[in-house]
Design an enzyme around this catalytic site. Structure first.
Site, PDB file in Angstrom:
ATOM      1  CG  HIS A  12      11.605 -15.085 -39.259  1.00  0.00           C
ATOM      2  ND1 HIS A  12      10.523 -14.308 -38.929  1.00  0.00           N
ATOM      3  CD2 HIS A  12      12.202 -15.404 -38.088  1.00  0.00           C
ATOM      4  CE1 HIS A  12      10.463 -14.145 -37.627  1.00  0.00           C
ATOM      5  NE2 HIS A  12      11.472 -14.809 -37.080  1.00  0.00           N
ATOM      6  CD  GLU A  39      14.619 -17.790 -36.508  1.00  0.00           C
ATOM      7  OE1 GLU A  39      14.637 -17.547 -35.286  1.00  0.00           O
ATOM      8  OE2 GLU A  39      13.564 -17.980 -37.137  1.00  0.00           O
ATOM      9  CG  ASP A  41      11.961 -19.711 -33.060  1.00  0.00           C
ATOM     10  OD1 ASP A  41      12.762 -18.821 -32.764  1.00  0.00           O
ATOM     11  OD2 ASP A  41      11.121 -19.608 -33.984  1.00  0.00           O
ATOM     12  CG  HIS A  54       8.522 -17.649 -31.759  1.00  0.00           C
ATOM     13  ND1 HIS A  54       7.751 -16.852 -30.921  1.00  0.00           N
ATOM     14  CD2 HIS A  54       9.607 -16.904 -32.080  1.00  0.00           C
ATOM     15  CE1 HIS A  54       8.350 -15.687 -30.754  1.00  0.00           C
ATOM     16  NE2 HIS A  54       9.482 -15.695 -31.445  1.00  0.00           N
TER      17      HIS A  54
END
Length: 235
Positions: A12, A39, A41, A54
């Site tokens: 993450h 993952e 953003d 993010h």
């Protein structure tokens, strides 16, 4: 030793417990500790660049202040995102991490920017575009039909099942919630969609994800997954 089925492991925002989140250092660390994917953003800078961050502002994760969409790529590159790391572009992140990548679309403006990038330098097959927002995924399906898509959701219900079909999803990324039942997992299987459960925050959470038959888990601790599985081999 009993062999336990090991799901794919997504770090993450990289390996954010060991390195500043959404930085090249974090993505490289995730690779070092054995993550299959990361993952990350994406948002869009004032000058139209896809940047990996993010929050809507740079305040929490850097030594700067301001809205991401009000800052140029050059201004963000000058900020310290921790341990001397900068805010990378999506292209830099993809170059830094050779494995699977979930690109969570945090701003609607990122969809046409992603389409423009794909036209000039095709996004690799290892990329999946994800979002909590179905309209964003619908726009992605229109502009980037060949790139796989995944819906992130807190709860699973019939509307999520409908979205699998309507948006031609390859993945569903549900939170580990009581609404994610064995029956719901079976319905995802029937529709041919893979399931990435989050957050695999500790050994207990991971065990629940595995028991449900997760194809993948997303975790802040990619380097601990094998230990939490008891050193299990990939089945």
């Amino acid at each position: 030793m009993t062999t336990v089925r090991r799901p794919l492991v997504y770090g993450h925002r990289g390996s954010r417990e060991e390195a500043p989140e959404n930085t090249l250092r974090s993505f490289r660390r995730a690779q070092e500790v054995g993550a299959d994917g990361v993952e990350l953003d994406v948002r869009v800078s004032r000058d139209g660049r896809l940047v990996v961050i993010h929050d809507a502002t740079v305040d929490r994760t850097t030594n700067g202040t301001g809205e991401v969409h009000d800052l140029t790529r050059a201004q963000m590159a000058a900020l310290d995102a921790g341990e001397g790391e900068g805010i990378p572009t999506l292209t830099e992140a993809l170059d830094a991490f050779p494995g699977l990548v979930q690109v969570e679309i945090k701003a609607a403006a990122a969809v046409p920017a992603l389409a423009e990038l794909d036209r000039s330098d095709a996004l690799p097959d290892r990329v999946v575009l994800t979002s909590f927002h179905r309209d964003v995924l619908a726009h992605a399906a229109e502009l980037l039909p060949r790139v796989r898509r995944g819906l992130i959701t807190h709860r699973c219900d019939d509307s999520v099942l409908a979205a699998v079909t309507d948006l031609e999803l390859s993945w569903v990324c549900p939170e580990l919630d009581p609404s994610l039942t064995a029956g719901m997992m079976a319905q995802f299987r029937d529709r041919g969609v893979k399931v990435d459960i989050w957050p695999a925050a500790d050994r207990d959470h991971l065990g629940r994800c595995v028991a449900l038959g997760a194809d993948a888990v997303t975790t802040d601790h990619p380097g601990l997954i094998d230990a939490w599985l008891g050193g299990a081999e990939r089945a």
